[in-house]
Design an enzyme around this catalytic site. Structure first.
Site, PDB file in Angstrom:
ATOM      1  N   SER A 574       0.850  -1.061  -0.137  1.00 46.78           N
ATOM      2  CA  SER A 574       0.122  -0.097   0.000  1.00 46.78           C
ATOM      3  C   SER A 574       1.052   1.296   0.019  1.00 46.78           C
ATOM      4  O   SER A 574       2.020   1.258   0.470  1.00 46.78           O
ATOM      5  CB  SER A 574      -0.945   0.138   1.167  1.00 46.78           C
ATOM      6  OG  SER A 574      -1.545   1.455   1.319  1.00 46.78           O
ATOM      7  N   TYR A 587      -3.369   1.467   9.683  1.00 45.20           N
ATOM      8  CA  TYR A 587      -3.330   0.760   8.524  1.00 45.20           C
ATOM      9  C   TYR A 587      -1.935   0.834   7.864  1.00 45.20           C
ATOM     10  O   TYR A 587      -1.202  -0.089   7.759  1.00 45.20           O
ATOM     11  CB  TYR A 587      -4.281   1.430   7.273  1.00 45.20           C
ATOM     12  CG  TYR A 587      -4.355   0.733   6.149  1.00 45.20           C
ATOM     13  CD1 TYR A 587      -4.719  -0.708   5.932  1.00 45.20           C
ATOM     14  CD2 TYR A 587      -4.095   1.210   5.048  1.00 45.20           C
ATOM     15  CE1 TYR A 587      -4.594  -1.409   4.758  1.00 45.20           C
ATOM     16  CE2 TYR A 587      -4.043   0.821   3.575  1.00 45.20           C
ATOM     17  CZ  TYR A 587      -4.330  -0.592   3.522  1.00 45.20           C
ATOM     18  OH  TYR A 587      -4.493  -1.069   2.313  1.00 45.20           O
TER      19      TYR A 587
END
Ligand SMILES: [Zn+2]
Length: 689
Positions: A574, A587
């Site tokens: 990510s 996250y």
């Protein structure tokens, strides 16, 4: 017993819908009969068998011509359409009968020249047989019980006992001109016959009406079944085409065998990256009972119930006994080596009979009988493996009943060689290039989500076989449906559970025999400022966004080590891993750890040929970034949603399919490891250095 599925009302409607031309009506009824036959695996399987009807049509000058509509190659009886039964002119085919010899190449060419529609598929190789029989409707099957009869040493005597004059026997010839002539001769000598048993091959039944020709197939098959049952004293168990739950030993044995066969494939092809076979295990009580027979070693050398099967299963299976399994990798390797030596010993003298020479096919087995485990069909992909497994399941029924009712003695090795090395098949060798990822088994976590499913589709489009893992059972079922549930598979489970990785990978092994590429994709984001972050929430995020990746990767790496044939791990990292966004710490932190994991694994696994790569994607519509979230973020920035989604250097929205294509690109880059590919439309702040 097989049932007649013919329905008069339905048949009438079908004939009516075909229009006023009687030829079209007859064809429609034969298509109907063909579908009924093709829908029953006890009668035909996988493109086997063929059907025909004769009709009168008009040519361009309005003259009446006699034609034969026959199953075209590439069509399956179970879902055939009228266009799958092209018409050939009968007269020129009948004239060919005067010849003494006709090569297969000349036959195919001559038959093509008689097609009414020049772009129709090639008529079945048994076209001349259908042409030379005088009957209007003709059906040909490889029904399991008829094969048991056809392979008896005293088949002609038994056929007389069961059928009297109703069925005549035709001696064995390879499908083609010689068989057509022999069958026609037998049929002419027995005008009262309503069917033929082609010794060591299959069954024909015919009539002047479509319904009667179909029902004769059913009736003859049931008569044969009754005789076998009475002779053996047990009911005939239908060859099953389902997968029973795999014995737990499957996850130990299959990857080992798969790796050894991958090595054999590499040696045969001279390509170190040659794919390992995809496997299809069939267990079940029927199979275990067969494998427990004391005579399986002898039966394994007898051959295939009908010559067609040799293409998929080879003439003999690899037999692994409990002792071979207990002996571990060395003992299994010895059994495989012995199989390959034996295959070469079969190839060499038989090939020498052909002045033009023959090119040896891969000598590795495509079917294994594994004591205590089951039948394992193997092939370049799951489809090929399933066909081998289906034929093996049919084969053991024909074998067991034949052997117990007089003897299972199918066609011998010299004749089967002619089938396996048929000139028309040899001519095709090396021409069709398999898709780039054929034979690769790909497990994708979060497989039913936007990126997961797009990735599955992209891999499947390159020929890979897919195993999806997802938390959401309903979404998983739907994803498999779009992907093709017959070929691909999956498991619904929570990947953060302690043993989830082992369970998922074992399920993948039980379905496909092993694994080649793990796409560790599943993830979810929780937002909030770090200073107020609830410890439990952060830990939860680490479970999913780091530990699940770590556990799946480790389990895959251990499996790759057993297979001994490389492997790949692909992570969905990510942008957050390298370029933190406000309130996305929960996250980003585990994703940063996963990013590091990628490099750590690449370092540790490289020597074993295992490549580890990943994708750094950003701003993809998905479960993580849904419509409501997009709206909220766009509003916060005072822009519309489209502008927000295209907020990158290219000013283009990045879609799940772009991420999917990047995964495939990495999978197809054989000398790339420890690499993270960015798929975000360009974002200088998040660019990797
Ligand atoms: Zn046949």
């Amino acid at each position: 017993m097989v049932q007649s599925l013919w329905n008069d009302d339905q048949a009438q409607e079908i004939a009516r819908d075909a229009g006023a031309n009687p030829a079209d009506q007859d064809l429609a009824l034969e298509v109907y009969a063909s579908r009924l036959i093709g829908s029953n695996p006890a009668l035909v399987q996988h493109g086997g068998g063929n059907t025909s009807c004769k009709a009168t049509r008009r040519d361009l000058f309005g003259r009446e011509i006699e034609v034969l509509h026959i199953k075209g190659s590439g069509w399956d009886l179970g879902n055939i359409e009228a266009e799958g039964m092209p018409a050939v002119r009968l007269d020129p085919l009948l004239k060919l009968r005067a010849l003494d010899r006709l090569s297969d190449e000349d036959m195919v060419n001559a038959v093509r020249g008689t097609l009414l529609n020049s772009s129709a598929p090639n008529p079945s190789v048994e076209v001349l047989l259908h042409a030379y029989l005088p009957h209007k409707f003709i059906n040909h099957t490889h029904a399991t019980v008829m094969l048991a009869l056809a392979d008896l040493p005293n088949a002609a005597k038994v056929v007389r006992e069961i059928f009297g004059d109703r069925i005549a026997c035709v001696p064995f010839f390879m499908p083609g001109f010689a068989l057509a002539k022999a069958a026609a001769k037998v049929a002419e000598a027995h005008p009262e016959a309503e069917g033929l048993l082609l010794l060591k091959h299959g069954h024909f039944a015919f009539a002047q009406e479509a319904k009667q020709a179909y029902e004769r197939i059913i009736e003859h098959t049931n008569m044969a079944e009754r005789w076998l049952e009475n002779t053996r004293g047990t009911p005939v168990k239908k060859p099953s085409t389902t997968r029973a739950p795999a014995p737990s030993a499957a996850s130990d044995i299959l990857p080992l065998l798969r790796g050894i066969l991958g090595q054999a494939n590499a040696e045969f092809s001279g390509n170190i990256d040659a794919p390992m076979p995809v496997m299809d295990l069939r267990a079940g009580a029927n199979v275990q009972e067969f494998l427990a027979r004391p005579d399986i070693d002898t039966l394994a050398t007898r051959g295939v119930a009908t010559p067609d099967h040799v293409i998929r299963t080879k003439n003999r299976p690899l037999v692994l006994h409990t002792a071979d399994i207990a002996g571990g990798p060395d003992a299994i390797k010895r059994a495989v080596d012995a199989y390959i030596d034996n295959y070469k010993a079969y190839f060499t003298p038989n090939a020498a009979r052909f002045p033009e020479g023959k090119t040896m096919l891969n000598p590795a087995p495509t079917l294994a009988w594994i004591e205590g485990l089951g039948l394992v069909g193997m092939g370049l992909d799951a489809k090929a493996a399933a066909i081998a497994a289906d034929q093996a399941q049919q084969g053991i029924v024909a074998m067991a009943y034949g052997e117990d009712c007089g003897g299972f003695h199918p066609v011998g090795e010299a004749e089967i060689f002619d089938m396996e090395y048929w000139s028309l098949e040899q001519a095709k060798l090396g021409k069709a290039k398999p898709p780039a990822l054929a034979g690769r088994v790909v497990l994708i976590t979060g497989g039913a989500g936007a990126i997961g499913l797009a990735t599955a589709k992209a891999f499947a489009a390159k020929g890979a076989d897919i195993f999806l893992v997802d938390l959401d059972e309903a979404a998983l079922a739907q994803a498999l449906d779009t992907l093709g549930a017959k070929r691909h598979a999956g498991a619904a489970l929570d990947i953060t559970e302690e043993d989830a990785a082992t369970r998922a990978i074992n399920a993948c092994i039980e379905r496909f025999g092993g694994l080649d590429i793990l796409v560790s994709n599943a993830g979810a984001a929780w937002s909030g400022a770090m200073k107020d972050m609830d410890d439990a929430l952060l830990r939860k995020s680490f479970e999913l966004n780091f530990f699940a990746h770590q556990k799946f990767a480790s389990a895959a790496a251990r499996l790759f080590a057993i297979q001994g044939h490389g492997g790949q791990i692909l992570f969905n990292v990510s942008k957050q891993a390298v370029n933190p966004g406000k309130n996305f710490g929960a996250y980003g932190l585990p994703k940063a750890a996963t990013f590091f994991l990628l490099r750590q694994l690449a370092l540790e696994l490289g020597a074993a040929g295992v490549r580890v790569n990943g994708i750094n994607a950003d701003r993809i519509r998905s479960g993580l970034l849904d419509d409501a979230f997009i709206k909220e973020r766009a509003r916060a920035r005072g822009i519309d949603e489209a502008t927000y989604m295209a907020g990158n250097l290219l000013n283009r929205e990045v879609e799940a399919s772009h991420v999917a294509d990047a995964f495939v690109t990495l999978a197809l880059s054989p000398r790339t490891t420890a690499h993270v590919m960015t798929v975000d439309g360009g974002n200088i702040e998040a660019a990797l250095r």
